[in-house]
Motif scaffolding. Structure first.
Motif, PDB file in Angstrom:
ATOM      1  N   VAL A  84     -10.075  24.732  11.743  1.00 33.34           N
ATOM      2  CA  VAL A  84      -9.865  26.146  12.035  1.00 33.34           C
ATOM      3  C   VAL A  84     -11.157  26.833  12.450  1.00 33.34           C
ATOM      4  N   GLU A  85     -12.197  26.075  12.640  1.00 32.31           N
ATOM      5  CA  GLU A  85     -13.472  26.585  13.149  1.00 32.31           C
ATOM      6  C   GLU A  85     -14.037  27.694  12.279  1.00 32.31           C
ATOM      7  N   CYS A  86     -13.995  27.496  10.983  1.00 32.20           N
ATOM      8  CA  CYS A  86     -14.506  28.534  10.080  1.00 32.20           C
ATOM      9  C   CYS A  86     -15.945  28.265   9.668  1.00 32.20           C
ATOM     10  N   HIS A  87     -16.452  27.081   9.952  1.00 32.57           N
ATOM     11  CA  HIS A  87     -17.850  26.707   9.676  1.00 32.57           C
ATOM     12  C   HIS A  87     -18.190  26.613   8.197  1.00 32.57           C
ATOM     13  N   SER A  88     -17.191  26.541   7.338  1.00 36.49           N
ATOM     14  CA  SER A  88     -17.480  26.443   5.911  1.00 36.49           C
ATOM     15  C   SER A  88     -18.192  25.136   5.575  1.00 36.49           C
ATOM     16  N   CYS A  89     -17.865  24.063   6.295  1.00 31.72           N
ATOM     17  CA  CYS A  89     -18.413  22.749   5.945  1.00 31.72           C
ATOM     18  C   CYS A  89     -19.926  22.726   6.127  1.00 31.72           C
ATOM     19  N   SER A  90     -20.390  23.259   7.254  1.00 29.23           N
ATOM     20  CA  SER A  90     -21.837  23.264   7.483  1.00 29.23           C
ATOM     21  C   SER A  90     -22.537  24.163   6.482  1.00 29.23           C
ATOM     22  N   TYR A  91     -21.858  25.226   6.085  1.00 28.48           N
ATOM     23  CA  TYR A  91     -22.492  26.160   5.158  1.00 28.48           C
ATOM     24  C   TYR A  91     -22.873  25.461   3.863  1.00 28.48           C
ATOM     25  N   GLY A  92     -21.991  24.634   3.361  1.00 31.91           N
ATOM     26  CA  GLY A  92     -22.239  24.039   2.053  1.00 31.91           C
ATOM     27  C   GLY A  92     -22.897  22.675   2.099  1.00 31.91           C
ATOM     28  N   CYS A  93     -23.204  22.164   3.292  1.00 29.74           N
ATOM     29  CA  CYS A  93     -23.698  20.782   3.372  1.00 29.74           C
ATOM     30  C   CYS A  93     -25.060  20.628   2.697  1.00 29.74           C
ATOM     31  N   VAL A  94     -25.126  19.641   1.810  1.00 32.65           N
ATOM     32  CA  VAL A  94     -26.361  19.368   1.087  1.00 32.65           C
ATOM     33  C   VAL A  94     -27.420  18.796   2.022  1.00 32.65           C
ATOM     34  N   SER A  95     -26.965  17.947   2.941  1.00 35.82           N
ATOM     35  CA  SER A  95     -27.904  17.269   3.834  1.00 35.82           C
ATOM     36  C   SER A  95     -28.198  18.076   5.084  1.00 35.82           C
ATOM     37  N   PRO A 121     -11.515  31.801   4.830  1.00 40.30           N
ATOM     38  CA  PRO A 121     -11.439  32.664   6.001  1.00 40.30           C
ATOM     39  C   PRO A 121     -10.005  33.099   6.278  1.00 40.30           C
ATOM     40  N   VAL A 122      -9.480  33.993   5.459  1.00 41.66           N
ATOM     41  CA  VAL A 122      -8.051  34.309   5.548  1.00 41.66           C
ATOM     42  C   VAL A 122      -7.695  35.009   6.865  1.00 41.66           C
ATOM     43  N   GLU A 123      -8.677  35.669   7.495  1.00 45.02           N
ATOM     44  CA  GLU A 123      -8.344  36.363   8.743  1.00 45.02           C
ATOM     45  C   GLU A 123      -8.433  35.445   9.945  1.00 45.02           C
ATOM     46  N   ASN A 124      -8.873  34.223   9.711  1.00 48.16           N
ATOM     47  CA  ASN A 124      -8.989  33.262  10.804  1.00 48.16           C
ATOM     48  C   ASN A 124      -7.631  33.044  11.459  1.00 48.16           C
ATOM     49  N   GLY A 125      -7.575  33.271  12.751  1.00 52.35           N
ATOM     50  CA  GLY A 125      -6.297  33.211  13.443  1.00 52.35           C
ATOM     51  C   GLY A 125      -5.592  31.881  13.258  1.00 52.35           C
ATOM     52  N   ILE A 127       1.397  39.200  14.008  1.00 57.43           N
ATOM     53  CA  ILE A 127       0.729  39.387  12.726  1.00 57.43           C
ATOM     54  C   ILE A 127      -0.318  40.477  12.872  1.00 57.43           C
ATOM     55  N   VAL A 128      -0.205  41.469  12.017  1.00 58.26           N
ATOM     56  CA  VAL A 128      -1.224  42.520  11.986  1.00 58.26           C
ATOM     57  C   VAL A 128      -2.105  42.236  10.779  1.00 58.26           C
ATOM     58  N   ARG A 129      -3.319  41.799  11.049  1.00 63.71           N
ATOM     59  CA  ARG A 129      -4.213  41.417   9.958  1.00 63.71           C
ATOM     60  C   ARG A 129      -4.869  42.653   9.366  1.00 63.71           C
ATOM     61  N   CYS A 130      -4.545  42.940   8.121  1.00 70.40           N
ATOM     62  CA  CYS A 130      -5.203  44.071   7.464  1.00 70.40           C
ATOM     63  C   CYS A 130      -6.158  43.575   6.391  1.00 70.40           C
ATOM     64  N   VAL A 131      -6.145  42.272   6.125  1.00 68.69           N
ATOM     65  CA  VAL A 131      -7.027  41.712   5.103  1.00 68.69           C
ATOM     66  C   VAL A 131      -8.122  40.929   5.812  1.00 68.69           C
ATOM     67  N   PHE A 132      -9.349  41.267   5.486  1.00 68.15           N
ATOM     68  CA  PHE A 132     -10.466  40.542   6.077  1.00 68.15           C
ATOM     69  C   PHE A 132     -11.366  40.042   4.959  1.00 68.15           C
ATOM     70  N   SER A 157      -6.549  26.050   0.432  1.00 63.28           N
ATOM     71  CA  SER A 157      -7.414  25.658  -0.675  1.00 63.28           C
ATOM     72  C   SER A 157      -8.825  25.688  -0.137  1.00 63.28           C
ATOM     73  N   GLY A 158      -9.751  25.392  -0.991  1.00 67.76           N
ATOM     74  CA  GLY A 158     -11.129  25.327  -0.533  1.00 67.76           C
ATOM     75  C   GLY A 158     -11.587  26.657  -0.005  1.00 67.76           C
ATOM     76  N   GLY A 159     -12.330  26.627   1.035  1.00 62.13           N
ATOM     77  CA  GLY A 159     -12.914  27.858   1.525  1.00 62.13           C
ATOM     78  C   GLY A 159     -14.106  28.208   0.675  1.00 62.13           C
ATOM     79  N   LEU A 160     -14.921  29.067   1.193  1.00 62.11           N
ATOM     80  CA  LEU A 160     -16.126  29.411   0.468  1.00 62.11           C
ATOM     81  C   LEU A 160     -15.807  30.461  -0.570  1.00 62.11           C
ATOM     82  N   ALA A 161     -16.068  30.133  -1.792  1.00 60.60           N
ATOM     83  CA  ALA A 161     -15.826  31.111  -2.835  1.00 60.60           C
ATOM     84  C   ALA A 161     -17.084  31.965  -3.012  1.00 60.60           C
TER      85      ALA A 161
END
Lengths: 475, 382
Positions: free
Chosen positions: A441-452, A239-243, A163-168, A24-28
């Motif tokens: 999962v170290e995707c950095h989504s939280c910092s991306y959207g942080c208001v503060s 970040p679906v390709e995130n290991g 797992i062979v990741r073909c979706v990025f 769920s979540g993730g950056l849309a």
């Protein structure tokens, strides 16, 4: 039996990992998808700059010195789990050992243009151990990621699935389909080699964006009768390709821990075929170079260690390189690079972003027609126009957390980053661990959207890695 | 000429160990932040950031409130502007003094608090009460906890609660009929905006009327002219709480921008309607049917603008729902059983106290079981 196609896709998997991680979540974040042509192969550079930090590891044991002549496949340096081989033949120009604060590198004056046939005859199929040794010598092994650790597996490691990741979903990354389409027969044969590489019966799971599609059909057609390959669909959502995420998403079906996965991608599978059949060292990586500073996005097949500045300079559009930032390794997870730095093992995307902004008068009144926000507080969000022009701006001032919950919404692992950050800054790491610090999962989504504009992920990732390190050291 | 270069010349007075005006740096920063967006670069991953920041987040609330504010301005006169000016000036002063004292930046959250406070007061509230109220609200509601982000209570409501308890009589005679300001202006001129005229016609608020009617066993009929007035806003009450339809529309806009949480708002309304409906059936001599009750008083304003304050409401989704339902239910109880007709202020403040508990509970519960560790994996691998 035709290939076991897990048509339920991730739904079935999800049940297997209920309560662990959800997608769920993730950056849309949506933005105009770059259209890549067939990747061009980039010629050799005069010098190659090989970093002594690869795969998040420091390569501290050096095997070469300045002035030494090296051949393709010469071992240059090694770290705990990673080895760095020379991708070309030439002379070592500079060796700067890696220090904790200053990354080291090896500079090679490249002489030979060819990287073919470094080993006299393919040494394949004798035993699993020899296979793996061979693959390591060909510069392929160290690009395999082991599930949770995201480091190369040990030579005697037995995975439960590959797992062979073909979706990025990483913005700007060359889609797996482009690479596969160019080398379909090699890819199919590579899957068999990959299967042999794993040794015992190890299913290979390919992630695909959709069930249908011409390429998907072609792959299925070619794989008919080979039950070890499973195709599963995953949503194209960062970040679906995130290991770490994918390992948990696809789950531990056999009751094994998610650490037992190997992660690879199509270019590695193709490189495997080339290495085994033609004895070719894997020296060139697919990398996309794109960003607002360039006229159009470019897909390249560039040699490992190629200085980024050299790759980018001919593509710049009305701007000089010193006024641009180079973001290596993805838009969200990437780091700044200086132009002299060379291409590393994990680099798939290089963004070139101009840094030319000046202070803006009454910026908060700006309607924001050309800005992107996942809230609808800018006009582009109100009118539904999806624009995304990456800039290296903080875009605001740092303030205390107001608990808006955006970080929680963005977190694909379902964590509460603001709470973790609070606990970590108060040095309550144990409590943070209870709140799922290790699930990050170290995707950095939280910092991306942080208001503060709080550096949430920086703190959390640092704490997580320290914790894992301490655990590994038995502290 | 580059305006920022011009402004930044003053930086040497504020920044550095020997700068003479160093303690006033928060003021310098706030003015710079107000007028200029500086191209500050990111240092850590992710190197690109979303365009939303705290200024835009808070401005979104102000933008959403604008139509409600304009309605208040028309219905209760330009005095609202003066009230807002006093609120911003006094509250801003407290905020600035504290920022200087704590050596921190002035926080943008005050943009919203300073605007909300006069909007939830009766139209003729004496200006000195506004000054004392906002100072109290900012000081005891926010600063003593450590400033925005650390406060437990909604500062605007703390101020409202303080003035309601300290000067109930002053407030009670400050309620006037909408458009009554025109008459007062004709009689007393501009002075009528500063000091409420002695002959101002005060009247009972709709909640008073409802409460009296219900306790006498004659509930106001649903869909009567009175109820319609409650929804359109042409009734007396606190300045911006009357225009129910406008509040709903602008509040929905704010939810749509993602700045306020629809879960909290929906929970407040559902909680109010559900508990109110049951209690009005069980005990009609005390509780009015919620269809009427929800249009009166501040419940809608609280649902859309007060309960959704991110700092004082829970972050977890389940927490938000319980928090909202609690506000709705408590409001029904306070209104029906309390000595004073309105109870939404106290309901929100009480649930503010519970919010950290709710968060703690639901955040801990949301955490999945520990991921398999190495030793587990080794066993599995045999």
């Amino acid at each position: 039996m035709p290939i076991a196609q897990r048509s339920q896709g991730i739904a079935a998997y999800r049940q297997g990992v209920a309560g662990q991680l959800k997608l769920s979540g993730g950056l849309a974040v949506q933005f105009a998808k770059p259209t890549f042509g067939a990747p061009e192969t980039c010629g050799w550079m005069r010098t190659l700059n090989l970093s002594l930090r690869q795969n998040r590891q420091r390569l501290t044991r050096l095997h070469v010195q300045t002035g030494q002549a090296v051949q393709t496949g010469t071992l240059l340096a090694e770290g705990e789990q990673t080895q760095l081989y020379c991708p070309c033949s030439g002379t070592i120009q500079t060796v700067v050992p890696d220090k904790r604060k200053a990354p080291g590198y090896i500079e090679i004056a490249a002489a030979a243009q060819s990287s073919d046939k470094i080993l006299p005859s393919p040494q394949w199929g004798k035993s699993t151990e020899q296979n793996r040794q061979f693959v390591r010598r060909m510069g392929i092994w160290d690009s395999i990621q082991q599930g949770m650790q995201m480091t190369p597996p040990a030579l005697d490691d037995m995975p439960s699935e590959i797992i062979v990741r073909c979706v990025f979903a990483e913005p700007g990354q060359i889609p797996g389909s482009i690479i596969i389409r160019k080398h379909l027969p090699e890819f199919i044969r590579g899957l068999k080699y990959l299967y042999e590489l794993a040794g015992s019966y190890t299913p290979i799971v390919m992630t695909m964006p959709t069930e249908g599609g011409a390429l998907g059909q072609a792959i299925r057609e070619q794989l008919r009768g080979q039950a070890f390959v499973h195709i599963t669909t995953v949503p194209i959502r960062y970040p679906v390709e995130n290991g770490l995420l994918l390992a948990n998403l696809l789950g531990s079906q056999r009751g094994l821990g998610p650490e037992h996965f190997w992660m690879t991608d199509p270019q590695l599978v193709i490189a495997l075929t080339e290495a085994i059949e033609k004895g070719r060292f894997w020296s060139h990586r697919y990398v996309s170079i794109l960003g607002p500073a360039l006229q159009k996005p470019v897909a390249l097949c560039a040699p490992l260690g190629a200085p980024l500045g050299e790759l980018v300079r001919p593509l710049l559009h009305n701007i000089s390189l010193d006024r641009c930032a180079l973001l290596r390794g993805g838009l969200y997870t990437g780091k700044r690079a200086v132009p002299q730095e060379g291409l590393r093992l994990g680099d798939a995307v290089v963004w070139v972003v101009p840094e030319t902004e000046t202070p803006e008068l009454l910026g908060w009144l700006h309607p924001g027609t050309e800005r992107h926000s996942w809230t609808r507080t800018v006009l582009s969000g109100l009118v539904g126009k999806k624009v995304f022009t990456p800039r290296t701006l903080l875009r605001g001032s740092q303030r205390p957390c107001i608990g808006c919950g955006f970080c929680r919404e963005a977190c694909p692992a379902g964590l509460y980053p603001h709470q973790l950050h609070r606990l970590i800054t108060h040095e309550l790491t144990e409590e943070a661990e209870q709140l799922g610090l290790l699930n990050c999962v170290e995707c950095h989504s939280c910092s991306y959207g942080c208001v503060s504009k709080i550096e949430l992920s920086h703190t959390i990732v640092h704490a997580r890695r320290t914790l894992l390190q301490n655990e590994a050291n038995g502290i | 000429m580059n305006l920022h270069t011009w402004y930044a010349r003053a930086e040497k007075w504020f920044v550095g160990d020997k700068a003479p005006l160093r303690p006033l740096y928060p003021l310098y920063e706030a003015i710079e932040g107000f007028f200029f967006v500086l191209p500050k670069r990111t240092e850590h991953a992710p190197l690109v950031r979303d365009a939303v920041d705290i200024k835009r987040y808070m401005i979104a609330v102000v933008v959403a409130l604008a139509p409600v504010y304009l309605f208040g301005l028309v219905a209760f006169g330009p005095r609202l502007l003066l009230m807002t000016a006093v609120s911003y000036a006094v509250g801003g002063l407290v905020e600035t003094l504290f920022a200087i004292f704590r050596k921190e930046e002035i926080n943008e959250g005050f943009l919203v608090t300073g605007l909300l406070f006069p909007m939830i007061l009766p139209p003729n509230t004496p200006l000195w009460i506004i000054a004392v109220g906002i100072a109290f609200g900012v000081f005891f509601g926010k600063e003593v906890f450590g400033g925005t982000g650390h406060n437990i209570f909604n500062p605007a409501l703390v101020g409202r609660c303080f003035v309601a308890l300290s000067w109930p009589a002053h407030l009670a005679r400050s309620y006037v009929e909408p458009l009554g300001w025109i008459e007062a202006f004709r009689n007393n001129g501009l002075m009528s905006f500063i000091v409420a005229p002695a002959d101002a016609v005060t009247s009972a608020t709709p909640l008073n009327i409802i409460n009296t009617a219900v306790r006498q066993g004659r509930p106001p009929e649903f869909l009567s002219a009175f109820t319609l007035k409650l929804y359109t806003g042409w009734t007396n009450g606190s300045i911006c709480e009357t225009a129910s339809i406008l509040i709903i529309l602008t509040g929905l806009f704010l939810c749509w921008t993602k700045v306020s949480s629809w879960r909290t708002t929906a929970a407040v309304i559902v909680g109010y309607l559900a508990v109110g409906f049951v209690l009005s059936m069980v005990w009609p001599m005390r509780f009015v049917t919620p269809i009427i009750g929800i249009g009166a008083g501040g419940i809608l304003f609280a649902a859309f603008y007060m309960a959704t304050d991110p700092v004082t409401s829970p972050v977890s989704n389940k927490g938000k729902i319980i928090y909202g339902c609690g506000i709705g239910a408590l409001t029904v109880l306070f209104r029906g059983l309390g000595a004073i007709p309105e109870g939404v202020t106290y309901a929100v403040l009480m649930m503010n106290m519970v919010a950290p508990l709710l968060d703690r509970h639901f955040i801990l519960r949301s955490v999945p079981a520990k991921l398999p560790r190495k030793e587990v994996v080794r066993e599995g691998n045999g």
